[in-house]
Write a protein that holds these residues in place. Structure first.
Motif, PDB file in Angstrom:
ATOM      1  N   ARG A 225     -18.536  23.025  28.346  1.00 30.58           N
ATOM      2  CA  ARG A 225     -17.527  23.854  29.007  1.00 30.58           C
ATOM      3  C   ARG A 225     -16.302  23.982  28.110  1.00 30.58           C
ATOM      4  N   PRO A 226     -16.109  25.121  27.446  1.00 30.30           N
ATOM      5  CA  PRO A 226     -14.879  25.325  26.689  1.00 30.30           C
ATOM      6  C   PRO A 226     -13.663  25.281  27.617  1.00 30.30           C
ATOM      7  N   ARG A 227     -12.612  24.594  27.163  1.00 34.47           N
ATOM      8  CA  ARG A 227     -11.383  24.495  27.949  1.00 34.47           C
ATOM      9  C   ARG A 227     -10.187  24.815  27.071  1.00 34.47           C
ATOM     10  N   LYS A 228      -8.997  24.781  27.628  1.00 33.20           N
ATOM     11  CA  LYS A 228      -7.813  25.257  26.916  1.00 33.20           C
ATOM     12  C   LYS A 228      -7.501  24.452  25.654  1.00 33.20           C
ATOM     13  N   ASP A 229      -7.783  23.145  25.661  1.00 27.33           N
ATOM     14  CA  ASP A 229      -7.431  22.330  24.500  1.00 27.33           C
ATOM     15  C   ASP A 229      -8.544  21.372  24.078  1.00 27.33           C
ATOM     16  N   ARG A 230      -9.776  21.642  24.535  1.00 25.57           N
ATOM     17  CA  ARG A 230     -10.887  20.750  24.242  1.00 25.57           C
ATOM     18  C   ARG A 230     -12.182  21.397  24.713  1.00 25.57           C
ATOM     19  N   VAL A 231     -13.269  20.681  24.502  1.00 25.70           N
ATOM     20  CA  VAL A 231     -14.552  21.075  25.059  1.00 25.70           C
ATOM     21  C   VAL A 231     -15.048  19.920  25.912  1.00 25.70           C
ATOM     22  N   SER A 232     -15.416  20.182  27.147  1.00 28.70           N
ATOM     23  CA  SER A 232     -15.948  19.143  28.030  1.00 28.70           C
ATOM     24  C   SER A 232     -17.471  19.197  27.994  1.00 28.70           C
ATOM     25  N   VAL A 233     -18.073  18.034  27.733  1.00 27.80           N
ATOM     26  CA  VAL A 233     -19.527  17.909  27.718  1.00 27.80           C
ATOM     27  C   VAL A 233     -19.941  17.351  29.071  1.00 27.80           C
ATOM     28  N   TYR A 234     -20.740  18.089  29.825  1.00 26.40           N
ATOM     29  CA  TYR A 234     -21.068  17.695  31.195  1.00 26.40           C
ATOM     30  C   TYR A 234     -22.299  16.797  31.234  1.00 26.40           C
TER      31      TYR A 234
END
Length: 342
Positions: A225-234
């Motif tokens: 999940r691309p986010r504003k200041d990082r990428v979250s790995v689910y």
């Protein structure tokens, strides 16, 4: 001999008396004496008790409703409620799949967005605000028979909701999507339909497995999940990771964790984003960091999924916020498109 018969008779009399007391106590509880009013919550579950809602008929039978033990206590729900208000997209998704159109439901993020675009049949449903900020005034104006919400998101307004109508809360939303479907079905008297939906979902997964063949055991899928200041790995405990796990899909070793919903990565951890297939499901408003810091980094082009041109973009409404049976079936459709080679 007479003494033995007399003792037996006395014992039976005591048993009859005890049974009368038990029945009397149950009747009092059903009528609300000594407990919370009908339709209101009693005390929350004790520590260690399951907070997953369960239903049982009242002593007087289903004509007076069913008592649901749930994340906030116990609530009596009237039989076959006609005016249902839901407070999250998963419940809206499930209700529509069960053939029940709620009178009120929320937008996921902004009221201006309306309901999730993948859902059909939402015409005529009143928008009650957002999942994070439902409007109590709007909900009250609908005069619902029952309200369905989530403790994790709406605990602070539970008492106010309970003053409007009987309110049942599940513990969380998407992470327990399958259990939540069973609860939603029970509330509206559609248990059989709910079970059939799960059976159809299992058949859907079986079709995916048949199409994948041996590649089912060799293809690893990265969920990002691309986010504003990082990428979250689910990961597995999340809605997204849980559905992929339920579907029997393998994950890269670094992503095969069950200690949290996700972990975050920046340009320094690009290697952790790798997989034979990479699925992206970020919101449109949160793409800038990914485009500028991840995709433009030379390390991105070293990932297997990138090199094999197997990076796919999926709907965030479905993969991130769907939380219902229709969404999970669309996820299986996507997995079929992404994983099955032509």
């Amino acid at each position: 001999m007479l003494f033995k018969l007399q003792i037996n008779w006395q014992a039976r009399a005591v048993l009859v008396l005890l049974l009368m007391l038990v029945v009397s106590g149950c009747g009092a509880a059903a009528n609300g004496s000594g407990g919370a009013p009908s339709g209101q919550n009693s005390s929350s579950p004790a520590a260690g008790e399951s907070a997953q809602p369960t239903a049982e008929a009242n002593a007087a039978g289903d004509t007076e409703g069913r008592t649901f033990k749930h994340a906030m206590g116990e609530t009596v729900v009237p039989p076959n409620p006609q005016k249902v208000v839901v407070l999250d997209n998963g419940a809206l998704d499930n209700m529509l799949a069960l053939g029940v159109k709620p009178v009120g439901a929320p937008s996921i993020i902004s009221v201006d967005d309306g309901f999730a675009t993948y859902l059909t049949g939402t015409e005529g449903i009143t928008n009650i605000g957002t999942v994070e900020q439902p409007s109590l005034e709007t909900i009250a104006s609908l005069k619902p028979d029952v309200i369905i919400g989530i403790k994790d998101t709406q605990e602070a307004i539970y008492e106010q909701l309970s003053q409007i109508a009987p309110t049942v809360f599940t513990e969380v939303g998407g992470a327990q999507w399958e259990a939540n479907l069973a609860v939603h079905a029970a509330i509206v008297g559609k248990e059989a339909e709910g079970k059939k939906l799960i059976e159809q979902f299992d058949a859907h997964i079986a079709e995916l497995h048949a199409k994948l063949g041996d590649s089912l055991n060799t293809t690893e899928v990265s969920l990002l999940r691309p986010r504003k200041d990082r990428v979250s790995v689910y990961l597995k405990p999340s809605f997204t990771g849980g559905v992929v796990e339920r579907a029997g899909i393998k994950r890269p070793a670094v992503q095969s964790k069950d200690d949290d919903f996700n972990f975050n990565a920046t340009e320094e951890q690009i290697a952790d984003l790798d997989g034979d297939v990479i699925i992206l499901f970020g919101r449109e408003s949160e793409q800038e960091y990914f485009e500028q810091k991840i995709k433009s980094n030379p390390l991105w082009n070293t990932l297997k999924g990138v090199q094999n041109d197997r990076v796919y973009v999926a709907s965030w409404e479905v993969w991130l916020s769907g939380h219902g049976i229709q969404a999970v079936n669309l996820m299986i459709d996507d997995l079929t498109k992404f994983l099955v080679k032509a």
